[in-house]
Design a protein around this motif. Sequence first.
Motif, mmCIF file in Angstrom:
data_model
loop_
_atom_site.group_PDB
_atom_site.id
_atom_site.type_symbol
_atom_site.label_atom_id
_atom_site.label_comp_id
_atom_site.label_asym_id
_atom_site.label_seq_id
_atom_site.Cartn_x
_atom_site.Cartn_y
_atom_site.Cartn_z
ATOM 1 N N CYS A 111 -31.864 -28.139 -50.350
ATOM 2 C CA CYS A 111 -32.670 -28.573 -49.252
ATOM 3 C C CYS A 111 -33.848 -29.242 -49.667
ATOM 4 N N GLY A 112 -34.539 -28.862 -51.028
ATOM 5 C CA GLY A 112 -35.833 -29.484 -51.545
ATOM 6 C C GLY A 112 -36.958 -28.904 -51.058
ATOM 7 N N THR A 113 -36.977 -27.904 -50.076
ATOM 8 C CA THR A 113 -38.116 -27.358 -49.463
ATOM 9 C C THR A 113 -38.525 -25.938 -49.610
ATOM 10 N N CYS A 114 -37.164 -25.146 -49.809
ATOM 11 C CA CYS A 114 -37.355 -23.787 -49.606
ATOM 12 C C CYS A 114 -38.239 -23.115 -50.802
ATOM 13 N N CYS A 154 -36.453 -24.015 -53.927
ATOM 14 C CA CYS A 154 -36.348 -25.560 -54.258
ATOM 15 C C CYS A 154 -38.068 -25.790 -54.803
ATOM 16 N N CYS A 168 -31.071 -22.696 -54.065
ATOM 17 C CA CYS A 168 -31.635 -23.034 -52.796
ATOM 18 C C CYS A 168 -31.019 -22.034 -51.823
ATOM 19 N N HIS A 169 -31.928 -21.321 -50.998
ATOM 20 C CA HIS A 169 -31.639 -20.441 -50.085
ATOM 21 C C HIS A 169 -31.119 -21.213 -48.664
HETATM 22 ZN ZN ZN Z 1 -34.036 -25.035 -50.958
#
Ligand code: ZN
Length: 382
Positions: free
Chosen positions: A90-93, A96, A104-105
């Motif tokens: 996702c790039g944001t968790c 990440c 990534c969760h």
């Molecule tokens: Zn993530």
Amino acid sequence: MRAMVYRGPYRVRVEEKDIPAIEHPNDAIVRVTRAAICGSDLHLYHGMMPDTRVGMTFGHEFIGEVHEVGPSVEHVSPGDRVMVPFNVFCGTCYFCARGLYSNCHNVNPNATAVGGIYGYSHTCGGYDGGQAEYVRVPFADVGPGLIPDWMDDDDAVLCTDALPTGYFGAQLGDITEGDVVVVYGAGPVGLFAAKSAWIMGAGRVIVIDHLDYRLLKAQEFAHAETINFTEHGDLVRHLKYLTEGLGADVAIDAVGAEADGNLLQHVTSAKLKLQGGSPVALNWAIDTVRKGGTVSVVGAYGPLFSAVKFGDAMNKGLTLRMNQCPVKRQWPRLLEHIRNGYIKPSDVVTHHVPLEHIGEGYHMFSAKLDNCIKPIVVPSAA
Ligand SMILES: [Zn+2]
Ligand SMILES: NC(=O)c1ccc[n+]([C@@H]2O[C@H](COP(=O)([O-])OP(=O)(O)OC[C@H]3O[C@@H](n4cnc5c(N)ncnc54)[C@H](O)[C@@H]3O)[C@@H](O)[C@H]2O)c1
Ligand SMILES: [Zn+2]
């Protein structure tokens, strides 16, 4: 579309499937131009991976052309030539944000360990993969990267898994100048790990396997010394002998849970299912690295118990480092190394297999026929 479909252990075939649709505003649909079969696909093919469902399309190494994008996608457009990391992320968790893209969760919230991987069972999120004419790419603004104009397709597809994973294996070894690095496995991942070890300053690189044609490749492609482990009754002793009795500074396991070399381990894992794999290479890595050395594990292991020599690792004061590769983190440096000629990824490619014949491709790669090292899968419209 035509797509590879899993029918059960050792049974894959090509079937007609619906072209995937945009399911989320940040999805893209990619028309695949190259996919590869990875050593990790063999764990699925052999029925080793929990929750591998009949009907799933494998393939986590692929590149293609963007065919369609969801309404919120900003970074790629239809017509772009893209490479897609094998990790869905996702790039944001929390993970990440720390560069742990393979953990990534958001993309696999039911799992506490692994993140999302294309075409890699429901344990890894249940995403269909790229051994097909089209594939859905979630988080299209996050994972895919534009393929530079100067890079050809076979090099690019290897940037989605095998090359970054080998490089990552060497990175996890924390190689310092002059180190003796021993690499278990002369498959694509091990070959790239050996090549990368030099770039990171190794003084000596030794690759171990039992397939002579792959060891020859390790000599030619990675300029490594090689050992065929079947030629030595006691591999650990032989390696100590080669390293002044100390052992290597760094050992990299690029074999994983389906290692050969120990009948008892094979029977208790593959046959009796008493352990989640045969950790022969990992145990050799622990045994052949010197006290205080580092063992880097990029070979894949399942979630279940395996008889790993943890006590020896503890008492030797080893550093153990491991993960699935966070592919996108490797790209900036790797693209420079490729552009400058330090690594030519497609040097390990031995076969191009039409998608329609992918079953034969799996069989050849699994049985190590025809001196196969890396098969690339090509859809007919590519
Ligand atoms: Zn993530
Ligand atoms: N961590 C990651 O992100 C990641 C990514 C890609 C692949 N992998 C894993 O890396 C491993 C290697 O992948 P690959 O594509 O190179 O696979 P591969 O099957 O082509 O290569 C494995 C090699 O190991 C050799 N081998 C078997 N037993 C051995 C032993 N005891 N000692 C030394 N060598 C032995 C085999 O002969 C083979 O050449 C697999 O386990 C794969 O699942 C992990
Ligand atoms: Zn892989």
